[in-house]
Design a protein around this motif. Structure first.
Motif, PDB file in Angstrom:
ATOM      1  N   ASP A  65      -6.905   2.594  -7.753  1.00 20.49           N
ATOM      2  CA  ASP A  65      -6.055   1.421  -7.939  1.00 20.49           C
ATOM      3  C   ASP A  65      -6.126   0.465  -6.751  1.00 20.49           C
ATOM      4  O   ASP A  65      -6.216  -0.750  -6.927  1.00 20.49           O
ATOM      5  CB  ASP A  65      -4.593   1.835  -8.140  1.00 20.49           C
ATOM      6  N   MET A  66      -6.068   1.016  -5.531  1.00 16.96           N
ATOM      7  CA  MET A  66      -5.918   0.152  -4.358  1.00 16.96           C
ATOM      8  C   MET A  66      -6.479   0.819  -3.112  1.00 16.96           C
ATOM      9  O   MET A  66      -6.285   2.014  -2.900  1.00 16.96           O
ATOM     10  CB  MET A  66      -4.430  -0.156  -4.148  1.00 16.96           C
ATOM     11  N   PHE A 124       0.810  -1.213   0.000  1.00 19.25           N
ATOM     12  CA  PHE A 124       0.000   0.000   0.000  1.00 19.25           C
ATOM     13  C   PHE A 124       0.848   1.269   0.000  1.00 19.25           C
ATOM     14  O   PHE A 124       0.313   2.369  -0.085  1.00 19.25           O
ATOM     15  CB  PHE A 124      -0.948   0.001   1.205  1.00 19.25           C
ATOM     16  N   GLY A 125       2.160   1.101   0.103  1.00 22.23           N
ATOM     17  CA  GLY A 125       3.028   2.259  -0.067  1.00 22.23           C
ATOM     18  C   GLY A 125       3.761   2.731   1.166  1.00 22.23           C
ATOM     19  O   GLY A 125       4.527   3.705   1.093  1.00 22.23           O
ATOM     20  N   SER A 171     -12.499   0.344  -6.795  1.00 24.09           N
ATOM     21  CA  SER A 171     -11.053   0.210  -6.809  1.00 24.09           C
ATOM     22  C   SER A 171     -10.700  -1.042  -7.594  1.00 24.09           C
ATOM     23  O   SER A 171     -11.503  -1.974  -7.686  1.00 24.09           O
ATOM     24  CB  SER A 171     -10.495   0.106  -5.383  1.00 24.09           C
ATOM     25  N   LYS A 172      -9.485  -1.085  -8.136  1.00 25.76           N
ATOM     26  CA  LYS A 172      -9.048  -2.295  -8.834  1.00 25.76           C
ATOM     27  C   LYS A 172      -8.727  -3.414  -7.857  1.00 25.76           C
ATOM     28  O   LYS A 172      -8.975  -4.592  -8.152  1.00 25.76           O
ATOM     29  CB  LYS A 172      -7.820  -1.982  -9.691  1.00 25.76           C
ATOM     30  N   PHE A 173      -8.182  -3.033  -6.682  1.00 27.93           N
ATOM     31  CA  PHE A 173      -7.778  -4.025  -5.684  1.00 27.93           C
ATOM     32  C   PHE A 173      -8.070  -3.510  -4.279  1.00 27.93           C
ATOM     33  O   PHE A 173      -8.006  -2.304  -4.023  1.00 27.93           O
ATOM     34  CB  PHE A 173      -6.277  -4.339  -5.797  1.00 27.93           C
ATOM     35  N   VAL A 174      -8.384  -4.448  -3.383  1.00 29.80           N
ATOM     36  CA  VAL A 174      -8.498  -4.121  -1.967  1.00 29.80           C
ATOM     37  C   VAL A 174      -7.666  -5.120  -1.169  1.00 29.80           C
ATOM     38  O   VAL A 174      -7.611  -6.313  -1.497  1.00 29.80           O
ATOM     39  CB  VAL A 174      -9.962  -4.124  -1.468  1.00 29.80           C
ATOM     40  N   ILE A 203     -16.919  -0.324   3.717  1.00 30.09           N
ATOM     41  CA  ILE A 203     -16.601   0.787   2.822  1.00 30.09           C
ATOM     42  C   ILE A 203     -15.347   0.496   1.994  1.00 30.09           C
ATOM     43  O   ILE A 203     -15.257   0.907   0.832  1.00 30.09           O
ATOM     44  CB  ILE A 203     -16.456   2.124   3.586  1.00 30.09           C
ATOM     45  N   ILE A 204     -14.380  -0.218   2.558  1.00 23.64           N
ATOM     46  CA  ILE A 204     -13.184  -0.567   1.791  1.00 23.64           C
ATOM     47  C   ILE A 204     -13.519  -1.619   0.744  1.00 23.64           C
ATOM     48  O   ILE A 204     -13.143  -1.502  -0.429  1.00 23.64           O
ATOM     49  CB  ILE A 204     -12.063  -1.068   2.718  1.00 23.64           C
TER      50      ILE A 204
END
Length: 219
Positions: free
Chosen positions: A77-78, A51-52, A143-146, A137-138
């Motif tokens: 994206d994520m 996630f960065g 989004s492309k990915f969770v 909510i997530i």
């Protein structure tokens, strides 16, 4: 359109303790990828790195072969569900759903109990209901990915079954990476499952594989 999320080249140490090495993981849209391993093996750290979070410079995270550099991740994206609560406590249920572009009616279809406290603020919800709201909510946002880190923690079994159903349904819209120590649930909803052991990741096929790697005991 099908999307692919990959991570490899991750090397992570805390002091003299090498936690992650030779890691490779792949998650595709239209599928659920499970992640299992003992406490302290680096599952949460790997998700945070994906996630960065700058835990290490030794990593490659890619979506559709395009490297994700730095600490910024576009929500298109994520998205990431951490273990700790993250919704600001002063927000109301309605404002939280609005912020994530989600309809209240859909939430109530799956968790009708929320209809009993529509005007309550997040800090007035129990820990379990906060967790359900955060997970919802997530998982359901565009989004492309969770990435879902321990989504079943502190949630009663009735609602765990609802969450598992939503995960299976929502994978048609995105790729889902999920980790939890309730391994039976992970095995049930996942299309493929990785295990981290001794800093390395590898695919497993069955509970017997988990037993052979010292994660569970089979009777």
């Amino acid at each position: 359109m099908k999307h692919t999320l990959e991570v490899d080249g991750v090397m992570l140490s805390f002091g003299q303790n090498r936690v992650l090495q030779n890691i490779y993981l792949k998650c595709e849209s239209g599928s659920v990828t499970g992640l299992l391993g003992r406490n302290g093996c680096g599952k949460s750290s790997l998700m945070r790195i994906m996630f960065g979070e700058p835990l290490t410079e030794d990593r490659s995270v890619r979506i559709d072969n395009q490297s994700l550099l730095g600490s910024f991740r576009d929500s298109k994206d994520m998205r990431y569900l951490p273990q700790q609560h993250f919704i600001p406590k002063h927000l109301s249920l309605t404002s939280v759903l609005d912020d994530f572009g989600l309809e209240k009616d859909r939430l109530l279809e799956n968790f009708p109990e929320f209809d009993a406290f529509p005007k309550l603020k997040v800090n007035q919800l129990s820990g379990g209901w906060q967790r359900i709201l955060e997970l919802y909510i997530i998982l359901m946002s565009e989004s492309k990915f969770v990435l879902l880190d321990e989504p079943f923690s502190h949630i009663m079994p009735l609602h765990v079954e609802t969450i598992k159903r939503l995960i299976v349904e929502e994978k048609q819209n995105k790729g889902i990476l999920i980790s939890d120590h309730l391994y039976e649930h992970i095995m049930e909803v996942s299309d493929q499952v990785y295990m981290i052991n001794n800093g390395r990741s590898f695919l497993i096929e069955s509970a017997q594989d988990l037993h052979d790697n010292g994660y569970i005991r089979l009777r």
